[in-house]
Design a protein around this motif. Structure first.
Motif, PDB file in Angstrom:
ATOM      1  N   UNK A  24      28.435  39.434  37.954  1.00 49.27           N
ATOM      2  CA  UNK A  24      27.633  40.777  38.962  1.00 49.27           C
ATOM      3  C   UNK A  24      27.677  39.949  40.280  1.00 49.27           C
ATOM      4  N   UNK A  25      27.998  39.088  40.754  1.00 48.53           N
ATOM      5  CA  UNK A  25      28.610  38.773  41.668  1.00 48.53           C
ATOM      6  C   UNK A  25      30.037  38.748  41.676  1.00 48.53           C
ATOM      7  N   UNK A  26      30.785  38.423  40.786  1.00 47.79           N
ATOM      8  CA  UNK A  26      32.398  39.079  41.375  1.00 47.79           C
ATOM      9  C   UNK A  26      32.351  39.886  41.931  1.00 47.79           C
ATOM     10  N   UNK A  27      32.421  41.158  41.157  1.00 47.36           N
ATOM     11  CA  UNK A  27      32.641  42.373  41.412  1.00 47.36           C
ATOM     12  C   UNK A  27      32.096  42.961  42.581  1.00 47.36           C
ATOM     13  N   UNK A  28      30.642  41.990  43.636  1.00 47.69           N
ATOM     14  CA  UNK A  28      30.757  42.835  44.695  1.00 47.69           C
ATOM     15  C   UNK A  28      30.324  41.968  45.477  1.00 47.69           C
ATOM     16  N   UNK A  29      31.093  40.662  45.620  1.00 47.27           N
ATOM     17  CA  UNK A  29      31.429  39.388  46.203  1.00 47.27           C
ATOM     18  C   UNK A  29      31.552  40.187  47.618  1.00 47.27           C
TER      19      UNK A  29
ATOM     20  N   UNK B  66      40.142  47.429  45.466  1.00 50.83           N
ATOM     21  CA  UNK B  66      39.515  47.595  43.782  1.00 50.83           C
ATOM     22  C   UNK B  66      40.477  46.734  42.431  1.00 50.83           C
ATOM     23  N   UNK B  67      42.195  46.079  43.116  1.00 43.01           N
ATOM     24  CA  UNK B  67      42.420  45.309  42.701  1.00 43.01           C
ATOM     25  C   UNK B  67      41.485  44.130  42.839  1.00 43.01           C
ATOM     26  N   UNK B  68      41.410  43.783  44.246  1.00 42.58           N
ATOM     27  CA  UNK B  68      40.742  42.189  44.692  1.00 42.58           C
ATOM     28  C   UNK B  68      39.608  42.038  44.000  1.00 42.58           C
ATOM     29  N   UNK B  69      39.075  42.782  43.847  1.00 43.31           N
ATOM     30  CA  UNK B  69      37.225  42.325  43.100  1.00 43.31           C
ATOM     31  C   UNK B  69      37.729  41.836  41.500  1.00 43.31           C
ATOM     32  N   UNK B  70      38.852  43.126  41.404  1.00 43.40           N
ATOM     33  CA  UNK B  70      38.957  43.421  39.751  1.00 43.40           C
ATOM     34  C   UNK B  70      39.299  42.088  38.922  1.00 43.40           C
TER      35      UNK B  70
END
Length: 193
Positions: free
Chosen positions: A51-56, A22-26
């Protein structure tokens, strides 16, 4: 709730009990949004980037389950279908979903980067991975030189990992003292001597 926030919440739920992911995608999302805005992306491209950054890294869980590894190529292999499923469930437009799936399927591929959304996603992921993986400054410097293309991304990397010393004027102390005296006078404070 807007779509980005809905996706953000869905990803927190997706990674529940895994605060590191979670910390990583945030963090990747935060850097991507900052760099995208600073580089002047149009609204649609910025939306796709966020959008891509959240689900990468959405393919990590499936890659670990199937192969016992979260290697980059496995994330790229497993991530697009999972990202599509989630984005469709949340009502994202088809063309946005397709571009995001492409970015998820290529975010560990550093050749033939096409599009500012792709470039900035890669830079943002690197900025976070440099710190999380504890990479040495020389490795960071070499990869920034090789991969980074945005001025904002380069500046963030420089400030984080190899800042230049502050340049002080010859009269910095005197200037600071004068500013303090001006402030005291403006406040109507009198100091006895």
């Amino acid at each position: 709730m807007n779509k980005i926030n809905a996706l953000y919440r869905k990803m927190v739920e997706f990674y529940r009990e895994d605060p590191a992911r979670i910390q990583h995608f945030v963090k990747v999302h935060s850097f991507a949004k900052l760099i995208g805005e600073e580089e002047g992306l149009d609204e649609r491209t910025l939306f796709i980037l966020e959008t891509a950054a959240l689900v990468h890294d959405i393919g990590i869980r499936l890659a670990v389950e199937k192969y016992g590894s979260c290697a980059g190529h496995l994330q790229e292999q497993e991530g697009p279908s999972e990202a599509k499923r989630m984005l469709q469930e949340l009502g994202f437009e088809r063309d946005v979903t397709e571009r995001v799936a492409y970015l998820v399927g290529h975010h560990h591929t550093y050749t033939n980067i096409e599009g500012m959304d792709y470039q900035i996603l890669v830079e943002s992921d690197f900025l976070v991975n440099y710190y999380e993986d504890g990479l040495d400054k020389e490795t960071v410097k070499k990869s920034v030189k090789k991969i980074f293309r945005t001025e904002t991304g380069k500046k963030i990397a420089e400030d984080m990992f190899f800042p230049k010393p502050a340049q002080l004027s010859e009269t910095w102390a005197q200037d600071g003292l004068q500013e303090l005296e001006d402030f005291i006078e403006a406040q109507g404070i009198y100091i006895r001597q």
